[in-house]
Write a protein that holds these residues in place. Structure first.
Motif, PDB file in Angstrom:
ATOM      1  N   LYS A 134     -11.560   2.123  -3.814  1.00 50.25           N
ATOM      2  CA  LYS A 134     -12.049   1.513  -2.582  1.00 50.25           C
ATOM      3  C   LYS A 134     -13.488   1.040  -2.756  1.00 50.25           C
ATOM      4  O   LYS A 134     -14.329   1.740  -3.312  1.00 50.25           O
ATOM      5  CB  LYS A 134     -11.959   2.504  -1.421  1.00 50.25           C
ATOM      6  N   GLN A 138      -5.041  -1.289  -5.290  1.00 46.87           N
ATOM      7  CA  GLN A 138      -4.096  -0.440  -6.017  1.00 46.87           C
ATOM      8  C   GLN A 138      -3.414  -1.289  -7.079  1.00 46.87           C
ATOM      9  O   GLN A 138      -3.208  -2.485  -6.882  1.00 46.87           O
ATOM     10  CB  GLN A 138      -3.060   0.147  -5.053  1.00 46.87           C
ATOM     11  N   GLU A 195      -0.261  -8.719  -2.000  1.00 50.46           N
ATOM     12  CA  GLU A 195       0.284  -8.274  -3.283  1.00 50.46           C
ATOM     13  C   GLU A 195       0.449  -9.465  -4.216  1.00 50.46           C
ATOM     14  O   GLU A 195       0.988 -10.509  -3.817  1.00 50.46           O
ATOM     15  CB  GLU A 195       1.638  -7.587  -3.091  1.00 50.46           C
ATOM     16  N   SER A 236       0.817  -1.213   0.000  1.00 52.27           N
ATOM     17  CA  SER A 236       0.000   0.000   0.000  1.00 52.27           C
ATOM     18  C   SER A 236       0.851   1.264   0.000  1.00 52.27           C
ATOM     19  O   SER A 236       0.393   2.328  -0.427  1.00 52.27           O
ATOM     20  CB  SER A 236      -0.937   0.015   1.212  1.00 52.27           C
ATOM     21  N   SER A 284      -5.817  -4.271   0.233  1.00 59.95           N
ATOM     22  CA  SER A 284      -5.647  -4.056   1.670  1.00 59.95           C
ATOM     23  C   SER A 284      -6.997  -3.821   2.325  1.00 59.95           C
ATOM     24  O   SER A 284      -7.877  -3.181   1.760  1.00 59.95           O
ATOM     25  CB  SER A 284      -4.698  -2.877   1.945  1.00 59.95           C
ATOM     26  N   CYS A 339      -2.439  -4.681  -5.410  1.00 61.85           N
ATOM     27  CA  CYS A 339      -2.317  -4.683  -3.955  1.00 61.85           C
ATOM     28  C   CYS A 339      -3.711  -4.539  -3.357  1.00 61.85           C
ATOM     29  O   CYS A 339      -4.414  -3.568  -3.654  1.00 61.85           O
ATOM     30  CB  CYS A 339      -1.422  -3.533  -3.511  1.00 61.85           C
ATOM     31  N   GLU A 383      -2.602  -6.965   4.028  1.00 60.61           N
ATOM     32  CA  GLU A 383      -2.227  -6.473   2.700  1.00 60.61           C
ATOM     33  C   GLU A 383      -1.725  -7.651   1.881  1.00 60.61           C
ATOM     34  O   GLU A 383      -0.912  -8.450   2.355  1.00 60.61           O
ATOM     35  CB  GLU A 383      -1.148  -5.390   2.784  1.00 60.61           C
TER      36      GLU A 383
END
Length: 281
Positions: free
Chosen positions: A50, A279, A214, A42, A131, A129, A212
């Motif tokens: 979001k 993201q 990735e 993040s 989160s 990513c 998080e």
């Protein structure tokens, strides 16, 4: 005298050699049980999108409104989901999920909720990513393994529910029966398996946990993909040399938000998750 000196030299050599071997062995062990430092995704990825649980009017979404935001693959939102307002003016609304039956006669063990969030902008991304935070109550019993949201990629949404997809992939966060933290990985190359940290890590209950995740896609035909997970800011899982896809058309798609027990309905419980932030790079 020369014999004594030779023995002493031999002893020194053996001790030194043993020290080198111990150092190498210690380094190998530490390399296995420790995870190299990588900053949370993040903080390295550009601003994202979001999925919130609040409407344009600033009020928490109703179950019907939440269902309207989900795609065609959905279950349990009307029966088992409830949006809980933030506890203060600055706090965001969260989603509370009852790990109860969905009363689906065709799938008697289906429980909790399941839906997907598709993000068209991920189509050109090579990495993503995700989160969010999750709350497991203090009384939660890990009698049955279960799922939490994770990233996925599939042209055919049905692929992500197969143990070994033909061309799609899904990496759901989850817990094992002993409370171990890990990821349910479903990819064409290896099928369904639970991927945990190098060191035993248990889910914490009675508090919010920041998650998080990735994913970096592999080059089709090469095992050069990456999966990382940070828990409360600490890198917990760092896997490289992975193969998420077998064809170039298999791309990142969005979030698979399955929250519930994996196989059979266990103890009734209620979990909470915060809004999802995605993201891309």
């Amino acid at each position: 005298m020369s014999s004594s000196k030779s023995s002493m030299n031999s002893l020194i050599f053996n001790v030194a050699g043993g020290a080198v071997l111990l150092t190498v062995a210690g380094y190998m062990i530490m390399s296995y049980v420790t995870t190299p430092l990588v900053e949370p995704c993040s903080t390295r990825f550009p601003a994202g999108q979001k999925f919130t649980f609040t409407g344009a009017n600033g009020k928490p979404l109703s179950a019907v409104e939440l269902q309207g935001r989900a795609n065609t693959r959905e279950w349990g939102l009307l029966r088992n989901a409830k949006v809980v307002p933030g506890t203060s003016g600055a706090a965001e609304s969260t989603l509370e999920v009852a790990l109860a039956s969905t009363e689906n006669e065709d799938q008697v063990n289906q429980n909790g909720v399941g839906f997907t969030w598709h993000l068209p902008e991920l189509e050109k991304a090579s990495a993503a990513c995700l989160s969010y935070s999750a709350y497991l109550p203090k009384s939660f019993k890990f009698k049955e393994s279960g799922y939490l949201p994770g990233l996925f990629g599939a042209r055919d949404i049905a692929q992500i529910d197969l143990l070994k997809p033909d061309e799609g992939f899904a990496v759901r966060m989850g817990w094992a029966e002993s409370g171990d933290l890990g990821v349910d990985v479903r990819v064409p190359s290896a099928g369904g398996h639970f991927e945990g940290p190098n060191r035993k890590t248990l889910w914490q209950t009675g508090r919010w946990t920041k998650i998080e995740q990735e994913l970096r896609l592999n080059t089709p035909g090469k095992a050069d993909g990456v999966m990382r997970v940070w828990i409360d800011g600490g890198l917990t899982i760092n896997r490289q040399g992975l193969s998420f896809r077998v064809i170039p058309e298999s791309r990142l798609t969005g979030v698979v938000a399955d929250i519930g027990y994996a196989r059979t309905l266990s103890d009734l419980a209620a979990l909470r998750v915060s809004p999802f932030l995605v993201q891309a790079q």
